[in-house]
Motif scaffolding. Structure first.
Motif, PDB file in Angstrom:
ATOM      1  N   GLU A 172      17.629 -23.860  22.395  1.00  0.00           N
ATOM      2  CA  GLU A 172      17.964 -24.058  23.806  1.00  0.00           C
ATOM      3  C   GLU A 172      18.989 -23.025  24.264  1.00  0.00           C
ATOM      4  O   GLU A 172      18.907 -22.503  25.380  1.00  0.00           O
ATOM      5  CB  GLU A 172      18.510 -25.472  24.020  1.00  0.00           C
ATOM      6  N   LEU A 191      17.394 -19.549  24.851  1.00  0.00           N
ATOM      7  CA  LEU A 191      16.656 -19.452  26.109  1.00  0.00           C
ATOM      8  C   LEU A 191      17.575 -19.302  27.313  1.00  0.00           C
ATOM      9  O   LEU A 191      17.176 -18.727  28.327  1.00  0.00           O
ATOM     10  CB  LEU A 191      15.770 -20.694  26.291  1.00  0.00           C
ATOM     11  N   GLY A 233      10.362 -22.287  26.451  1.00  0.00           N
ATOM     12  CA  GLY A 233      10.728 -20.984  26.997  1.00  0.00           C
ATOM     13  C   GLY A 233       9.527 -20.080  27.173  1.00  0.00           C
ATOM     14  O   GLY A 233       9.448 -19.322  28.148  1.00  0.00           O
ATOM     15  N   SER A 238       7.916 -20.941  30.420  1.00  0.00           N
ATOM     16  CA  SER A 238       8.781 -20.977  31.596  1.00  0.00           C
ATOM     17  C   SER A 238       8.226 -20.130  32.732  1.00  0.00           C
ATOM     18  O   SER A 238       7.541 -19.127  32.518  1.00  0.00           O
ATOM     19  CB  SER A 238      10.179 -20.473  31.223  1.00  0.00           C
ATOM     20  N   VAL A 275      13.482 -15.856  30.809  1.00  0.00           N
ATOM     21  CA  VAL A 275      13.483 -16.881  29.762  1.00  0.00           C
ATOM     22  C   VAL A 275      12.363 -16.613  28.768  1.00  0.00           C
ATOM     23  O   VAL A 275      12.546 -16.741  27.548  1.00  0.00           O
ATOM     24  CB  VAL A 275      13.341 -18.287  30.384  1.00  0.00           C
ATOM     25  N   ARG A 276      11.193 -16.211  29.258  1.00  0.00           N
ATOM     26  CA  ARG A 276      10.073 -15.929  28.356  1.00  0.00           C
ATOM     27  C   ARG A 276      10.388 -14.726  27.460  1.00  0.00           C
ATOM     28  O   ARG A 276       9.999 -14.687  26.295  1.00  0.00           O
ATOM     29  CB  ARG A 276       8.794 -15.663  29.166  1.00  0.00           C
ATOM     30  N   ALA A 299      12.559 -15.936  24.733  1.00  0.00           N
ATOM     31  CA  ALA A 299      11.792 -16.759  23.803  1.00  0.00           C
ATOM     32  C   ALA A 299      10.944 -15.904  22.878  1.00  0.00           C
ATOM     33  O   ALA A 299      10.915 -16.126  21.655  1.00  0.00           O
ATOM     34  CB  ALA A 299      10.907 -17.738  24.577  1.00  0.00           C
TER      35      ALA A 299
END
Length: 342
Positions: free
Chosen positions: A151, A154, A185, A188, A193-194, A197
């Motif tokens: 978490e 991300l 993520g 997302s 965020v991606r 991830a």
């Protein structure tokens, strides 16, 4: 009505009724000859008003002000109550999330609990330096901290902290839990965020359960950076699905050297080599291909094995673009010299 009777009818204890009297919230209208409190019907109605406001979460002080203030408006009170309730719910949600994170870590003893709590507190710090120190310290290696670290990966925007988090996540990775925790993520709506991830999944390594499948899905991402990270990782692992994205990276000049190296590695498979040569040649012949892109494609071609590549390069020595022809001629000369030397 005496205090005992009021208590029975209202459900408010005699002790609380005396407290209301002391605060001035509900003072009995009269007293008996013996000095006992005697409540009127209006007093009882006020008691019910107080209880109703208490049920909404107001303190006794707030209730007193509301009942005595001539400018008091119910709508203002309701608005305040909504804000207070929202704040309380947010704090309770945060507490619930923390408790769930501790429970997910499956602490074996109090020391494990304390390490997870320390990790949560450190990751929540506004100081990037503090977050990095926490991740690199003992708390960062807490057993079962995978979900917390994922978490944080991300959400982390500081590159130094993000690198430390990916390292800690790879170190704590378990049987598929890390990739599973990063799945949100990868799905997302936020490209940033991606990107975080996919980088984390790449650093987990090829052996991480679910990593290859997650990276293969990422090849179809609308963001070029996400696609690129996935393609480079898969290409190094011998996954032919990465070929179209790797070729596109060469054309775009996006980590083209690394993409060419990955294509060269994939070309060790004869079946894949033909596919790569065909894809690069098609891009070279595209009418919209620019000179710089075509030169990068030539440079990628020369890394591939097989006589077919040499024939393509010989044709390119007569290309209409002088720069492309010159580069192709130089590479043909190098390849011929290598053949002679062998």
């Amino acid at each position: 009505m005496l205090i005992g009777e009021v208590a029975r009818h209202s459900g408010v204890s005699t002790r609380m009724l005396r407290h209301y009297d002391a605060l001035g919230l509900v003072r009995p209208t009269g007293r008996t000859v013996g000095g006992y409190r005697e409540y009127s019907a209006e007093d009882v109605r006020r008691i019910f008003h107080v209880q109703s406001l208490r049920s909404l979460g107001l303190s006794l002080q707030q209730i007193g002000r509301a009942l005595e203030d001539p400018d008091f408006t119910p709508s203002a009170l309701v608005g305040d109550l909504i804000r207070w309730t929202e704040d309380r719910l947010e704090r309770e949600r945060e507490l619930l999330d923390r408790l769930r994170a501790i429970d997910a870590a499956e602490p074996g003893d109090w020391q494990d609990v304390l390490r997870v709590v320390a990790l949560m507190q450190g990751l929540g710090s506004p100081s990037a330096a503090r977050r990095q120190q926490t991740v690199l310290g003992p708390a960062g290696g807490a057993d079962g901290a995978t979900e917390l670290l994922a978490e944080a990966v991300l959400a982390e925007s500081d590159p130094h902290v993000a690198g430390a988090l990916r390292w800690a996540l790879a170190r704590s990775a378990d049987d598929g839990g890390a990739v599973a925790s990063l799945a949100a993520g990868l799905d997302s709506d936020d490209a940033a965020v991606r990107r975080r991830a996919v980088r984390a999944v790449v650093e987990l390594g090829a052996d991480a359960p679910g990593a290859s499948a997650a990276l293969t899905d990422a090849l179809g991402d609308e963001d070029a950076t996400v696609r690129g990270h996935a393609a480079l990782a898969l290409g190094r692992r011998g996954a032919g699905d990465a070929v179209p994205v790797l070729v596109a990276m060469v054309v775009a000049g996006d980590h083209d050297v690394e993409a060419a190296e990955a294509l060269a590695s994939l070309s060790r498979d004869p079946g894949c080599a033909d596919r790569i040569t065909t894809a690069l040649t098609a891009e070279l012949a595209a009418p919209t291909a620019r000179s710089a892109a075509r030169i990068r494609l030539v440079q990628a071609l020369v890394e591939l094995p097989g006589d077919g590549v040499r024939e393509v390069l010989r044709d390119l020595t007569r290309d209409d673009d002088p720069a492309v022809a010159l580069v192709a001629s130089a590479f043909v000369t190098v390849l011929d010299e290598r053949s002679t030397g062998e």
